[in-house]
Design a protein around this motif. Structure first.
Motif, PDB file in Angstrom:
ATOM      1  N   THR A  87       1.431  -4.681   3.139  1.00 43.40           N
ATOM      2  CA  THR A  87       0.107  -4.094   2.908  1.00 43.40           C
ATOM      3  C   THR A  87      -0.330  -3.160   4.045  1.00 43.40           C
ATOM      4  OG1 THR A  87      -0.961  -5.999   3.948  1.00 43.40           O
ATOM      5  CG2 THR A  87      -0.609  -6.092   1.554  1.00 43.40           C
ATOM      6  N   ALA A  88       0.496  -3.030   5.082  1.00 40.91           N
ATOM      7  CA  ALA A  88       0.143  -2.161   6.206  1.00 40.91           C
ATOM      8  C   ALA A  88       0.288  -0.695   5.810  1.00 40.91           C
ATOM      9  CB  ALA A  88       1.026  -2.477   7.410  1.00 40.91           C
ATOM     10  N   THR A  89      -0.424   0.142   6.565  1.00 36.30           N
ATOM     11  CA  THR A  89      -0.439   1.568   6.252  1.00 36.30           C
ATOM     12  C   THR A  89       0.770   2.269   6.852  1.00 36.30           C
ATOM     13  OG1 THR A  89      -2.852   1.542   6.233  1.00 36.30           O
ATOM     14  CG2 THR A  89      -1.779   3.689   6.462  1.00 36.30           C
ATOM     15  N   ARG A 135       1.836   6.305  19.022  1.00 41.35           N
ATOM     16  CA  ARG A 135       2.112   5.350  20.104  1.00 41.35           C
ATOM     17  C   ARG A 135       0.814   4.763  20.653  1.00 41.35           C
ATOM     18  NH1 ARG A 135       7.361   6.035  22.644  1.00 41.35           N
ATOM     19  NH2 ARG A 135       6.429   5.236  24.588  1.00 41.35           N
ATOM     20  N   ALA A 136      -0.209   5.606  20.808  1.00 34.16           N
ATOM     21  CA  ALA A 136      -1.485   5.129  21.342  1.00 34.16           C
ATOM     22  C   ALA A 136      -2.135   4.110  20.404  1.00 34.16           C
ATOM     23  CB  ALA A 136      -2.427   6.308  21.565  1.00 34.16           C
ATOM     24  N   ALA A 137      -1.899   4.251  19.086  1.00 36.19           N
ATOM     25  CA  ALA A 137      -2.481   3.324  18.109  1.00 36.19           C
ATOM     26  C   ALA A 137      -1.644   2.076  17.934  1.00 36.19           C
ATOM     27  CB  ALA A 137      -2.647   4.034  16.772  1.00 36.19           C
ATOM     28  N   GLY A 138      -0.514   1.964  18.630  1.00 40.26           N
ATOM     29  CA  GLY A 138       0.336   0.786  18.511  1.00 40.26           C
ATOM     30  C   GLY A 138       1.262   0.820  17.317  1.00 40.26           C
ATOM     31  N   ALA A 139       1.402   1.976  16.661  1.00 34.43           N
ATOM     32  CA  ALA A 139       2.272   2.080  15.504  1.00 34.43           C
ATOM     33  C   ALA A 139       3.731   2.214  15.937  1.00 34.43           C
ATOM     34  CB  ALA A 139       1.869   3.278  14.648  1.00 34.43           C
ATOM     35  N   ARG A 154      -6.215   8.023  14.058  1.00 32.88           N
ATOM     36  CA  ARG A 154      -7.309   7.248  14.653  1.00 32.88           C
ATOM     37  C   ARG A 154      -8.132   6.530  13.579  1.00 32.88           C
ATOM     38  NH1 ARG A 154      -9.001  12.371  18.419  1.00 32.88           N
ATOM     39  NH2 ARG A 154      -7.193  12.272  19.847  1.00 32.88           N
ATOM     40  N   ARG A 155      -8.234   7.134  12.415  1.00 37.08           N
ATOM     41  CA  ARG A 155      -9.041   6.534  11.354  1.00 37.08           C
ATOM     42  C   ARG A 155      -8.288   5.418  10.637  1.00 37.08           C
ATOM     43  NH1 ARG A 155      -9.043   8.084   6.117  1.00 37.08           N
ATOM     44  NH2 ARG A 155      -8.059  10.072   6.667  1.00 37.08           N
ATOM     45  N   LEU A 156      -7.001   5.630  10.324  1.00 43.54           N
ATOM     46  CA  LEU A 156      -6.247   4.655   9.533  1.00 43.54           C
ATOM     47  C   LEU A 156      -5.584   3.576  10.364  1.00 43.54           C
ATOM     48  CD1 LEU A 156      -4.431   7.002   6.952  1.00 43.54           C
ATOM     49  CD2 LEU A 156      -6.512   5.674   6.615  1.00 43.54           C
ATOM     50  N   ARG A 157      -5.295   3.861  11.648  1.00 43.84           N
ATOM     51  CA  ARG A 157      -4.573   2.921  12.502  1.00 43.84           C
ATOM     52  C   ARG A 157      -3.328   2.405  11.782  1.00 43.84           C
ATOM     53  NH1 ARG A 157      -6.246   3.286  17.557  1.00 43.84           N
ATOM     54  NH2 ARG A 157      -5.461   1.158  17.937  1.00 43.84           N
ATOM     55  N   PRO A 158      -2.399   3.304  11.392  1.00 43.75           N
ATOM     56  CA  PRO A 158      -1.238   2.875  10.597  1.00 43.75           C
ATOM     57  C   PRO A 158      -0.291   2.008  11.410  1.00 43.75           C
ATOM     58  CG  PRO A 158      -0.971   5.136  11.331  1.00 43.75           C
ATOM     59  CD  PRO A 158      -2.369   4.732  11.721  1.00 43.75           C
ATOM     60  N   MET A 189       0.858  -1.192   0.000  1.00 42.80           N
ATOM     61  CA  MET A 189       0.000   0.000   0.000  1.00 42.80           C
ATOM     62  C   MET A 189       0.892   1.239   0.000  1.00 42.80           C
ATOM     63  SD  MET A 189      -2.859   1.172   2.792  1.00 42.80           S
ATOM     64  CE  MET A 189      -3.664   2.766   2.648  1.00 42.80           C
ATOM     65  N   PRO A 190       0.626   2.227  -0.851  1.00 40.67           N
ATOM     66  CA  PRO A 190       1.454   3.430  -0.849  1.00 40.67           C
ATOM     67  C   PRO A 190       1.303   4.194   0.451  1.00 40.67           C
ATOM     68  CG  PRO A 190      -0.475   3.735  -2.231  1.00 40.67           C
ATOM     69  CD  PRO A 190      -0.463   2.285  -1.845  1.00 40.67           C
ATOM     70  N   ALA A 191       2.315   5.022   0.718  1.00 45.28           N
ATOM     71  CA  ALA A 191       2.293   5.815   1.943  1.00 45.28           C
ATOM     72  C   ALA A 191       1.225   6.891   1.854  1.00 45.28           C
ATOM     73  CB  ALA A 191       3.658   6.450   2.170  1.00 45.28           C
ATOM     74  N   VAL A 192       0.712   7.268   3.023  1.00 43.76           N
ATOM     75  CA  VAL A 192      -0.210   8.398   3.129  1.00 43.76           C
ATOM     76  C   VAL A 192       0.600   9.590   3.618  1.00 43.76           C
ATOM     77  CG1 VAL A 192      -2.255   9.309   4.267  1.00 43.76           C
ATOM     78  CG2 VAL A 192      -2.151   6.878   3.628  1.00 43.76           C
ATOM     79  N   PHE A 193       0.660  10.618   2.803  1.00 41.96           N
ATOM     80  CA  PHE A 193       1.456  11.800   3.143  1.00 41.96           C
ATOM     81  C   PHE A 193       0.548  12.899   3.693  1.00 41.96           C
ATOM     82  CE2 PHE A 193       4.057   9.616   0.046  1.00 41.96           C
ATOM     83  CZ  PHE A 193       5.350   9.773   0.530  1.00 41.96           C
ATOM     84  N   LEU A 194       0.927  13.457   4.827  1.00 42.24           N
ATOM     85  CA  LEU A 194       0.239  14.619   5.378  1.00 42.24           C
ATOM     86  C   LEU A 194       1.243  15.773   5.458  1.00 42.24           C
ATOM     87  CD1 LEU A 194      -2.038  13.423   8.345  1.00 42.24           C
ATOM     88  CD2 LEU A 194      -2.709  14.159   6.060  1.00 42.24           C
ATOM     89  N   GLY A 195       1.057  16.747   4.593  1.00 45.01           N
ATOM     90  CA  GLY A 195       1.865  17.960   4.671  1.00 45.01           C
ATOM     91  C   GLY A 195       1.240  18.922   5.667  1.00 45.01           C
ATOM     92  N   VAL A 196       2.021  19.411   6.606  1.00 44.68           N
ATOM     93  CA  VAL A 196       1.472  20.225   7.690  1.00 44.68           C
ATOM     94  C   VAL A 196       2.272  21.523   7.816  1.00 44.68           C
ATOM     95  CG1 VAL A 196       0.700  18.192   8.971  1.00 44.68           C
ATOM     96  CG2 VAL A 196       2.967  19.153   9.441  1.00 44.68           C
ATOM     97  N   ARG A 197       1.640  22.460   8.520  1.00 44.23           N
ATOM     98  CA  ARG A 197       2.371  23.637   8.962  1.00 44.23           C
ATOM     99  C   ARG A 197       2.741  23.414  10.422  1.00 44.23           C
ATOM    100  NH1 ARG A 197       0.510  30.050   9.113  1.00 44.23           N
ATOM    101  NH2 ARG A 197       2.573  30.833   9.682  1.00 44.23           N
TER     102      ARG A 197
END
Length: 786
Positions: free
Chosen positions: A192-194, A87-91, A24-28, A1-9
């Protein structure tokens, strides 16, 4: 699965919420964060339970370069939220950026300073399109107070636009290549993990492209190794909202961080109310009137501005602009800082100053007690306890005792490291100061822990760290820097014996090419005082100090003989000649220049019509103090370049029986240079020229000369004359005033003559104005006859 990129300020509450919702939604399985990869083995330190803001402090030092960087983290930093939520999501959470000591950070002090100047053109176009004055106001309207729906898509569009085709600099290209290596390696592991990648929005478009390329080598990228002999590391330090504030100069900070903390905790409507109440509270504490009517007007203006600008709820700039419109009744002479994202300018309106302070807040972070600290922190605590400086009581150090000298050196080492907590209120000010005790008062300790942790970059113990800082100062102090004398004295005060020897060797070479006689004079005075008098610090009669004396005296004399041009009195240059005089008096055996040679050089300067007037006067004074007889020379005839003085055999070089008063008389040929010439004379030979009180003394002749000046000439000469007589201490000025009263056969107090109801320059200018008006009235026959 391709990476999910979040560009932030960085430090954006809206981006922080997006990161939290995405995790919380993706549980990567993996969360990759822009941060120093050398901290990956110590990420548990970030989970100890600190009070934010804190920062990851990185340091690097080798023989050529010293560098420090900070990566600040607050509650609403997207990077911090990614760490906590991951850390809370176990990633597995990883920092994937280059370490802070890498050359990629050589030109920046802050990891998250993404050089917004490179895409300033794009943001300027956006600001114009949306009718906002600054990128911060634009950001707030687009993201912070806007509905959260579609936030990720808006952020992608925004960062694609502002990055555009802009070419990153060499440092950012290296960082992006390294982060892309991490993304490819973790994607290969994840299957296949996020994989979620959270980085500054400036890097996101490039990372998407780079991560899609094949990996050059399998496995996670290795941590770059520092060069051999380099010292580097990272520690957590407390940080503050003040340091985060863009108005204080932090390039990638959100302005008014307290406002964004409120926005993070309570939402935009409550944040606007918090900001308004905080501003009003600060103004009322400072007794600035803020009425209920003012608050009603401010609320109405804020609501109207928000509606006009298309904001669903008032933004930060809406609140601030509304308060300015209601509370500032005067004309504003400076642009509002939030209108152009600039630090407060000098002369800013007091209400604006308080508004900026209210938005900045006073929060300071605190590290958990179990946070690892560099060895210097523990060494400093032990040293302070050993000398009894852990409380708030003043500490007195007797420099003639071993314990007192040890305490003094400990406190001076903390001072040069910039560690707050103690400040010296009494003690020797220079090498010749006979004071042998110091008094240190306890002061505010805010920032002390952070300063000690940061100072740990320079060494594991106080003496090592202070010696490193002083050596760095010695290396970076240029040959034209005026701080050489202070550096020498600081080195002695800190007891850095080995460094003192190296510094003196360096100074010997530096003074040989130094271009400023004033700075050389300060070095000479400090070195001479230590060479003559120091028994406390162990530098008296040091051969290395003697070498500094010789080099400084030779260089100063060479520089002043070649000085030309018309300029006002230069106190530093005059003090340098005074230091030469003292060296010739007290250490002649250490110098190549003899008193006779120096007197001859001074004679040449007094004859040079192109030399500055203050230098000619000083040379005359130097000649007077060094000559075996007090017989001035014909050079005094040309002391101020009087064009009325005829050239003749005396001007060619032979001594003449001309006396000092006559020299002053000739100096009056040009009222513009009289005061400068006298200033130089008084600086070098104050006691000699005022010793005689008869009618033929310098004072008597000067009194006669000044009495003969026209009013216009006197006004020209007055500023420089006042500066010249400032060389006399108050008691001597009082004695001169008393002698002037006696010359006129009057009775009165010399002290009273020195006290005027207004500035003498203002009085003289007022008199000149009155005479000009009178002359103008006379010219037109308008003045009434008496």
């Amino acid at each position: 699965m391709p990476a999910v990129f979040l560009g932030v300020r960085h430090h954006s509450p809206a981006c922080a919420r997006l990161v939290a919702d995405t995790v919380r939604r993706l549980r990567p399985a993996y969360v990759l964060v822009e941060g120093p990869a050398d901290l990956n083995g110590r990420l548990d330190e970030l989970a100890l339970g600190h009070d934010l803001p804190i920062a990851v402090f990185g340091h690097y030092r080798d023989a050529e370069r010293t560098a420090t960087t900070w990566a600040p983290l607050c509650d609403h930093s997207p990077e911090w939220v990614a760490l906590q939520e991951g850390r809370a999501a176990g990633a597995e959470v990883l920092f994937v950026d280059l370490p802070s000591w890498h050359p990629a950070f050589a030109l920046r002090a802050n990891r998250y300073a993404d050089a917004e100047a490179r895409y300033a053109e794009a943001t300027a176009r956006l600001c114009e399109r949306f009718g906002t004055g600054s990128v911060d106001a634009l950001w707030d309207g687009l993201f912070e107070v806007a509905p959260p729906e579609g936030l990720a898509e808006r952020l992608d569009a925004y960062f694609d636009l502002v990055r555009g085709d802009a070419e990153a600099d060499e440092g950012d290209r290296a960082r992006e290549a390294y982060m892309a290596d991490w993304v490819r390696a973790v994607l290969a592991e994840a299957g296949t993990a996020t994989v979620l990648v959270v980085t500054g929005g400036f890097h996101t478009p490039a990372l998407r492209t780079l991560a899609a390329r094949p990996a050059e080598a399998p496995g996670r990228p290795a941590l770059p190794a520092p060069p051999p002999g380099a010292v580097c590391g990272s520690f957590l330090v407390p940080y503050s909202f003040r340091q985060l504030d863009a108005f204080a100069g932090y390039q990638s900070g959100m302005p008014s961080p307290a406002y964004y903390q409120w926005l993070w905790e309570d939402g935009p409507e409550a944040a606007a109310d918090h900001l308004r109440r905080s501003v009003v509270a600060r103004l009322r504490r400072r007794r600035h009137p803020v009425s209920t009517a003012d608050l009603v007007a401010a609320a109405a203006l804020t609501g109207g501005l928000a509606a006009l600008r298309g904001h669903p709820v008032p933004s930060r700039t809406d609140v601030l602009d509304g308060l300015v419109g209601a509370l500032v009744k005067d004309d504003l002479t400076q642009p509002l800082p939030w209108s152009e994202r600039a630090p407060l300018a000098p002369g800013s309106h007091p209400v604006v100053v308080e508004m900026v302070a209210a938005g900045s807040g006073t929060r300071t972070g605190r590290l958990h007690p179990d946070t690892p600290a560099p060895p210097l922190v523990h060494d400093a605590a032990a040293r302070l306890a050993a000398i009894g400086a852990t409380g708030t009581r003043p500490l007195t150090c007797d420099l003639t005792t071993e314990d007192g000298l040890t305490a003094s050196r400990t406190l001076h080492r903390l001072r040069v490291l910039g560690v707050p907590g103690r400040h010296r209120t009494a003690g020797p000010a220079h090498g010749a100061d006979p004071v042998t005790t110091e008094r240190w008062e306890a002061g505010p300790e805010a920032g002390r822990d952070a300063a000690l942790i940061e100072a740990g970059a320079y060494g594991a113990t106080l003496d090592e760290a202070a010696a490193t800082v002083l050596a760095e100062r010695a290396r970076t102090t240029g040959s034209a820097d005026a701080g050489l004398a202070a550096l020498l004295f600081d080195t002695v005060l800190c007891g850095a014996t080995a460094l003192t020897d190296r510094l003196l060797t360096t100074l010997t070479a530096t003074v040989a090419r130094h271009p400023d006689p004033g700075a050389l004079g300060a070095v000479l005075a400090t070195a001479l005082g230590l060479w003559r008098h120091d028994r406390v610090y162990g530098t008296a009669r040091s051969p290395l100090l003697a070498a500094v004396l010789e080099g400084a005296v030779s260089r100063i004399l060479w520089l002043v003989e070649g000085a030309h041009g018309r300029s006002g009195a230069d106190p530093a240059r005059l003090a340098a000649l005074a230091a030469v005089r003292e060296a010739l008096r007290h250490a002649p055996e250490q110098l190549t220049a003899t008193p006779a040679d120096t007197a001859a050089l001074a004679l040449r300067i007094t004859r040079d019509p192109h030399a500055p007037a203050d230098l000619r006067g000083a040379a005359h004074g130097l000649h007077l103090t060094l000559a075996t007889t007090a017989t001035p020379t014909a050079a005094a005839l040309n002391a101020a370049g009087d064009p009325r003085t005829p050239a003749g055999p005396r001007a060619a070089g032979a001594p003449s029986p001309l006396d000092l008063p006559t020299a002053a008389l000739n100096a009056a040929g040009d009222p513009r240079s009289l005061g400068d010439w006298l200033g130089g004379l008084f600086a070098l030979a104050r006691e000699e020229v005022t010793a005689d009180s008869g009618d033929g003394s310098l004072l008597a002749v000067l009194d006669s000369v000044l009495a003969e000046l026209t009013d216009a000439e006197f006004l020209i000469a007055l500023p420089a004359l006042r500066q010249a007589f400032a060389w006399f201490p108050p008691r001597e000025r009082e004695r001169i005033a008393r002698r002037l009263i006696e010359r006129r056969g009057l009775r009165g107090s010399g002290r009273g003559l020195l006290r005027t109801t207004a500035d003498p320059l203002h009085l003289a200018a007022a008199r000149a104005l009155e005479e000009n008006v009178t002359a103008l009235l006379d010219r037109h026959g308008l003045r009434s006859t008496r």
